[in-house]
Motif scaffolding. Structure first.
Motif, PDB file in Angstrom:
ATOM      1  N   ASP A  71       0.847  -1.186   0.000  1.00  0.00           N
ATOM      2  CA  ASP A  71       0.000   0.000   0.000  1.00  0.00           C
ATOM      3  C   ASP A  71       0.883   1.237   0.000  1.00  0.00           C
ATOM      4  OD1 ASP A  71      -1.918   1.913   0.223  1.00  0.00           O
ATOM      5  OD2 ASP A  71      -2.787   1.171   2.102  1.00  0.00           O
ATOM      6  N   ASN A  72       1.048   1.845  -1.166  1.00  0.00           N
ATOM      7  CA  ASN A  72       1.867   3.047  -1.295  1.00  0.00           C
ATOM      8  C   ASN A  72       1.007   4.293  -1.485  1.00  0.00           C
ATOM      9  OD1 ASN A  72       4.443   1.845  -1.079  1.00  0.00           O
ATOM     10  ND2 ASN A  72       4.258   1.097  -3.158  1.00  0.00           N
ATOM     11  N   ARG A  73      -0.289   4.182  -1.159  1.00  0.00           N
ATOM     12  CA  ARG A  73      -1.161   5.345  -1.294  1.00  0.00           C
ATOM     13  C   ARG A  73      -0.733   6.434  -0.313  1.00  0.00           C
ATOM     14  NH1 ARG A  73      -6.766   2.622  -0.152  1.00  0.00           N
ATOM     15  NH2 ARG A  73      -5.403   1.611   1.357  1.00  0.00           N
ATOM     16  N   VAL A  74      -1.006   7.676  -0.679  1.00  0.00           N
ATOM     17  CA  VAL A  74      -0.719   8.811   0.199  1.00  0.00           C
ATOM     18  C   VAL A  74      -1.954   9.021   1.059  1.00  0.00           C
ATOM     19  CG1 VAL A  74      -0.152  11.260   0.291  1.00  0.00           C
ATOM     20  CG2 VAL A  74       0.820   9.827  -1.512  1.00  0.00           C
ATOM     21  N   HIS A  75      -1.792   8.888   2.365  1.00  0.00           N
ATOM     22  CA  HIS A  75      -2.919   8.985   3.281  1.00  0.00           C
ATOM     23  C   HIS A  75      -3.036  10.356   3.932  1.00  0.00           C
ATOM     24  CE1 HIS A  75      -2.179   4.631   2.991  1.00  0.00           C
ATOM     25  NE2 HIS A  75      -3.496   4.570   3.053  1.00  0.00           N
ATOM     26  N   CYS A  76      -1.941  11.089   3.993  1.00  0.00           N
ATOM     27  CA  CYS A  76      -1.951  12.371   4.692  1.00  0.00           C
ATOM     28  C   CYS A  76      -0.904  13.292   4.085  1.00  0.00           C
ATOM     29  CB  CYS A  76      -1.654  12.134   6.174  1.00  0.00           C
ATOM     30  SG  CYS A  76      -1.673  13.613   7.171  1.00  0.00           S
ATOM     31  N   ALA A  98      -6.218  21.673  -5.057  1.00  0.00           N
ATOM     32  CA  ALA A  98      -5.978  20.545  -5.961  1.00  0.00           C
ATOM     33  C   ALA A  98      -5.916  19.223  -5.198  1.00  0.00           C
ATOM     34  CB  ALA A  98      -4.678  20.762  -6.735  1.00  0.00           C
ATOM     35  N   LEU A  99      -5.548  19.264  -3.921  1.00  0.00           N
ATOM     36  CA  LEU A  99      -5.345  18.029  -3.166  1.00  0.00           C
ATOM     37  C   LEU A  99      -6.434  17.682  -2.164  1.00  0.00           C
ATOM     38  CD1 LEU A  99      -2.477  17.749  -4.302  1.00  0.00           C
ATOM     39  CD2 LEU A  99      -1.778  17.139  -2.008  1.00  0.00           C
ATOM     40  N   HIS A 100      -7.234  18.642  -1.724  1.00  0.00           N
ATOM     41  CA  HIS A 100      -8.114  18.380  -0.584  1.00  0.00           C
ATOM     42  C   HIS A 100      -9.167  17.309  -0.828  1.00  0.00           C
ATOM     43  CE1 HIS A 100     -11.748  21.217  -1.368  1.00  0.00           C
ATOM     44  NE2 HIS A 100     -11.135  20.983  -2.489  1.00  0.00           N
ATOM     45  N   GLU A 101      -9.471  16.987  -2.075  1.00  0.00           N
ATOM     46  CA  GLU A 101     -10.412  15.900  -2.371  1.00  0.00           C
ATOM     47  C   GLU A 101      -9.698  14.553  -2.496  1.00  0.00           C
ATOM     48  OE1 GLU A 101     -13.658  16.069  -2.470  1.00  0.00           O
ATOM     49  OE2 GLU A 101     -13.935  18.243  -2.445  1.00  0.00           O
ATOM     50  N   LYS A 102      -8.372  14.560  -2.545  1.00  0.00           N
ATOM     51  CA  LYS A 102      -7.599  13.340  -2.764  1.00  0.00           C
ATOM     52  C   LYS A 102      -6.974  12.792  -1.484  1.00  0.00           C
ATOM     53  CE  LYS A 102      -6.153  14.966  -7.329  1.00  0.00           C
ATOM     54  NZ  LYS A 102      -6.737  13.989  -8.220  1.00  0.00           N
ATOM     55  N   VAL A 103      -6.621  13.673  -0.557  1.00  0.00           N
ATOM     56  CA  VAL A 103      -5.831  13.273   0.604  1.00  0.00           C
ATOM     57  C   VAL A 103      -6.149  14.189   1.789  1.00  0.00           C
ATOM     58  CG1 VAL A 103      -3.847  14.701  -0.029  1.00  0.00           C
ATOM     59  CG2 VAL A 103      -3.471  12.647   1.286  1.00  0.00           C
TER      60      VAL A 103
END
Length: 160
Positions: A71-76, A98-103
């Motif tokens: 699991d290499n997803r960015v969580h924070c 650009a990021l607040h909906e992704k992480v």
């Protein structure tokens, strides 16, 4: 030795063990972000990287061999804000939008120890107002349990 500024994405992986719980922590560093003369869409490589990690995890989960998925997803995202301005810079606002909906985004004031407490308080208020004004969603720390002692609850309120 002086560290060279870079805008590339650098990964550092650390294995942590505490009380028998093992955790593999990956820090994705983007030193020099926003330092260029032209910062037009300078967040694009970072958003692309985050999207790639989610896509890779989805492909691995959808595959036949799901035993050893990494699991290499960015969580924070710990987003460091300059203490020397009067709030958020336009690049800060656009990056967080650009990021607040992704992480999950946790805004932090960098080098806050160079400010006096009243300056920190004013800067925090200004940043919170701007975050609300631009509709940026930042991570909201959960409420502490009702059975916690009063000292812990007070510390929790101060941190928030």
């Amino acid at each position: 030795e002086r560290i060279n500024q870079t805008v590339e994405i650098i990964k550092h992986t650390v294995d942590i063990e505490e009380k028998g719980v093992k955790l593999k922590l990956t820090i994705v560093d983007t030193p020099g972000f926003g330092d260029a003369v032209n910062n037009t869409e300078c967040w694009k490589p970072i958003t692309d990287y985050i999207d790639q990690q989610f896509e890779q995890y989805f492909r691995d989960e959808s595959g036949l061999n799901r035993k050893n998925i990494q699991d290499n997803r960015v969580h924070c995202c710990l987003y460091f804000i300059s203490p020397f301005g009067h709030g958020l810079r336009p690049v800060d606002v656009e990056f967080m939008k650009a990021l607040h909906e992704k992480v999950n985004i946790v805004p932090l004031i960098a080098k806050a120890d160079c400010l006096i407490p009243s300056e920190i308080r004013k800067l925090k208020e200004r940043i919170r107002e701007e975050i609300d004004k631009f509709g940026i969603k930042v991570y909201q720390f959960p409420e502490c349990d009702s059975d916690e002692d009063e000292e812990f609850k007070q510390q929790d309120r101060e941190l928030k």
